[in-house]
Design an enzyme around this catalytic site. Structure first.
Site, PDB file in Angstrom:
ATOM      1  CD  GLU A   1      -2.670  -1.509   0.092  1.00  0.00           C
ATOM      2  OE1 GLU A   1      -3.016  -0.548  -0.627  1.00  0.00           O
ATOM      3  OE2 GLU A   1      -2.981  -2.680  -0.184  1.00  0.00           O
TER       4      GLU A   1
ATOM      5  CB  CYS B   1      -1.613   6.895   3.015  1.00  0.00           C
ATOM      6  SG  CYS B   1      -2.551   5.869   4.121  1.00  0.00           S
TER       7      CYS B   1
END
Ligand code: NAD
Length: 543
Positions: free
Chosen positions: A293, A327
């Site tokens: 990720e 993020c």
């Protein structure tokens, strides 16, 4: 031998404590912050359950007070990296063969230790080492880590109970084998819970790991490792090796038994690791599973039917909590001309109350960015905006790194929707806003979709249901986590499985059964109850 069939129900999420004045948790965390701040601990490598000190050391400091040393950590050299791989391989057989209930028992015990005994420790270590305010530490280091662990128990029992259909005379089985070889966990600085989960998800499925923690999160990550051990994790199941990323990456990824990468971090690092695995492919015994990720350029798209106050609040919380270092943080907003004056006014009013400073001062909504490199990188983007005719700073724009790496929450209004701060991940407290003409909503949908290479999170604000649905369709691949009338941050384990595609990663959804499925290599076993004894088939008989 306990041959019962276990099923773990869907657990409740760990309640978030408030830390409001007068609460017992507030007093406990303040004491723990004082205790941790007053010591300098020595952080060894932990390989095969043993502490190893290499003497090649680095310092762990507070980002908000970088002269204050919290710990000295030892760095792995070539010898220790190879030892960690060997230790993981040695631990594999027993860990793979033990009943999964025993593995679950250990992970549930980690969750219990974090819930009570070590809640203050893990939160305080994340506050001081990663510069999180108490709420950001609580939702991450305590609650999300506990949720990941508890929900895994539920998902695993759902995965293991799946068995294939068997026709009469046949018994089919699927054995959910761990992967042959070892898994390499590489964790980022920004979430203590991610560091735990990158290890614990593969481990609970019976795999063993080599773990490279982020240098800027070593304090909380070391305590995690100690808690795993206190909960009874057998030696060698997870091997903790801080050190230089490229050295560790090169050695680990060229080992023939490397069988999987569980990564969260930047695209640059993930691409390097994926390329290393491709280059080493002929050497590997098993095709590795690569789960990563990575970055985001998360959007807030506002339709002119949206509520002004809710948009302003979402922009402030979504962009600036934890200094924009999530993020999922909102970093580009598209706002209709008709609503912009009101949204701007409310947002700037809210921002005028935000202070940036030390984590021990609970009135600070924001603290420091993680280190000097991050500070310089973020200020570089802000300075580009200051000198461009396509951008105007509406709020903030200043940084000061003399004591800690502090940057003001910064809002940039751009006239070019492709201005660099609208396109690239900055990973700091910077929000760029593009104001579009109300009639151009459909064109703006294309702009949102095409502007950045990422596809992690995004929000659509609209009261008009038809426009909301239209936007959702148009932005199908723009975000792996899409929010209606909410900020794009704050995904909760078990409720909003997390991850995005495009350049944001492999989208294997941390905090769901989908992630756990990546850490098995199933074996199918067919048993014929009465095996045939004649090779001839009926069609071969004479009429
Ligand atoms: P980073 O890529 O700098 O570091 C991540 C880890 O990789 C660290 O442990 C680092 O030491 C290690 N590393 C660096 N070079 C290496 C190499 N050559 N070989 C092996 N390991 C190496 O990322 P970061 O600054 O810690 O984290 C911020 C990034 O993480 C942002 O881009 C953010 O968007 C992303 N992130 C994504 C998610 C998500 O779920 N998509 C979640 C959190 C963070």
């Amino acid at each position: 031998m306990n041959n019962a069939i276990f099923h773990f129900d869907n657990p409740a999420n760990e309640p978030v404590k408030s830390y409001a004045p007068g609460t017992p948790e507030r007093k406990t965390i303040l004491d723990e912050l004082d205790r941790i701040s007053s010591e300098v601990i020595d952080i060894p490598l932990i390989i095969g359950g043993k502490e190893i000190r290499t003497g090649d050391t680095g310092n762990v400091v507070m980002p908000h007070n970088h002269q204050h040393k919290l710990a000295v950590y030892h760095k792995a050299g070539e010898k220790e990296i190879k030892m960690a791989v060997e230790a993981a391989l040695k631990a594999h057989k027993a860990w793979a063969e033990i009943s999964w209930i025993e593995r679950i028992s250990i992970t549930l015990k980690v969750a219990e230790l974090l819930r009570n005994k070590y809640r203050a420790l893990i939160n305080a270590a994340s506050m001081l080492g990663q510069s999180k305010n108490v709420m950001q530490a609580e939702i991450d280091a305590a609650c999300e880590t506990i949720d990941f662990l508890n929900f895994n128990a539920h998902y695993i029992s759902r995965i293991y109970e799946n068995q294939p259909h068997s026709e009469p005379g046949i018994l089919n089985r699927i054995e959910y084998r761990p992967i042959e070889g070892f898994i390499f966990a590489v964790s980022p600085f920004n979430f203590t819970s991610i560091a735990s989960n990158l290890n614990m998800s593969p481990a609970v499925m019976g795999n063993t790991l080599v773990w490279k923690p982020a240098t800027t999160a070593i304090l909380s990550n070391y305590y995690l490792m100690k808690i795993f051990m206190e909960a009874g994790l057998p030696d060698g199941v997870i091997n903790f090796i801080p050190g230089q990323g490229s050295l560790i990456g090169n050695i680990v990824m060229s080992d023939p038994d490397f069988a999987g990468l569980h990564f969260t971090g930047s695209n640059r690092t993930f691409n390097q690791l994926w390329q290393a695995s491709s280059a080493n492919l002929p050497k590997y015994r098993t095709y590795p599973k690569i789960v990563g990720e990575t970055g985001g350029k998360d959007f807030v798209l506002v339709h002119n039917s949206a509520g002004v106050d809710e948009v302003a609040t979402a922009l402030v919380r979504g962009s600036f909590e934890f200094q924009g270092q999530k993020c999922s943080a909102a970093s580009r907003a598209y706002i209709p001309e008709s609503l912009w004056p009101a949204i701007k006014e409310r947002m700037l009013e809210k921002l005028s109350h935000i202070t940036v400073g030390d984590v021990k001062q609970f009135s600070n909504f924001m603290n420091a960015v993680i280190d000097e490199n991050a500070f310089n990188n973020i200020m570089g983007y802000i300075n580009k905006a200051k000198t461009s005719t396509d951008a105007k700073i509406l709020h903030g724009g200043n940084g000061d790194k003399s004591v800690g790496y502090f940057i003001e929450p910064t809002v940039i209004q751009v006239t070019d929707p492709h201005f660099v701060t609208m396109e690239e991940e900055i990973f700091g407290p910077v929000l760029s806003v593009f104001v579009y003409k109300d009639k151009d909503f459909d064109k703006t949908l294309e702009l949102v979709d095409n502007t950045s290479p990422y596809g992690l999170t995004g929000s659509i604000f609209a009261q008009d249901r038809n426009e909301l649905v239209k936007a959702c369709r148009a932005l199908r691949y723009s975000a792996g986590n899409l929010y209606y009338n909410d900020k794009p941050t704050g995904a909760v384990v078990g409720q909003q499985p997390f991850g995005g595609a495009r350049q944001s990663g492999t989208n294997d959804k941390a905090g769901s059964y989908l992630n756990l499925l990546r850490w098995i290599s199933p074996r199918t076993i067919k048993e014929t109850l009465i095996p045939p004894t004649d090779f001839r088939y009926p069609f071969m008989q004479e009429e």
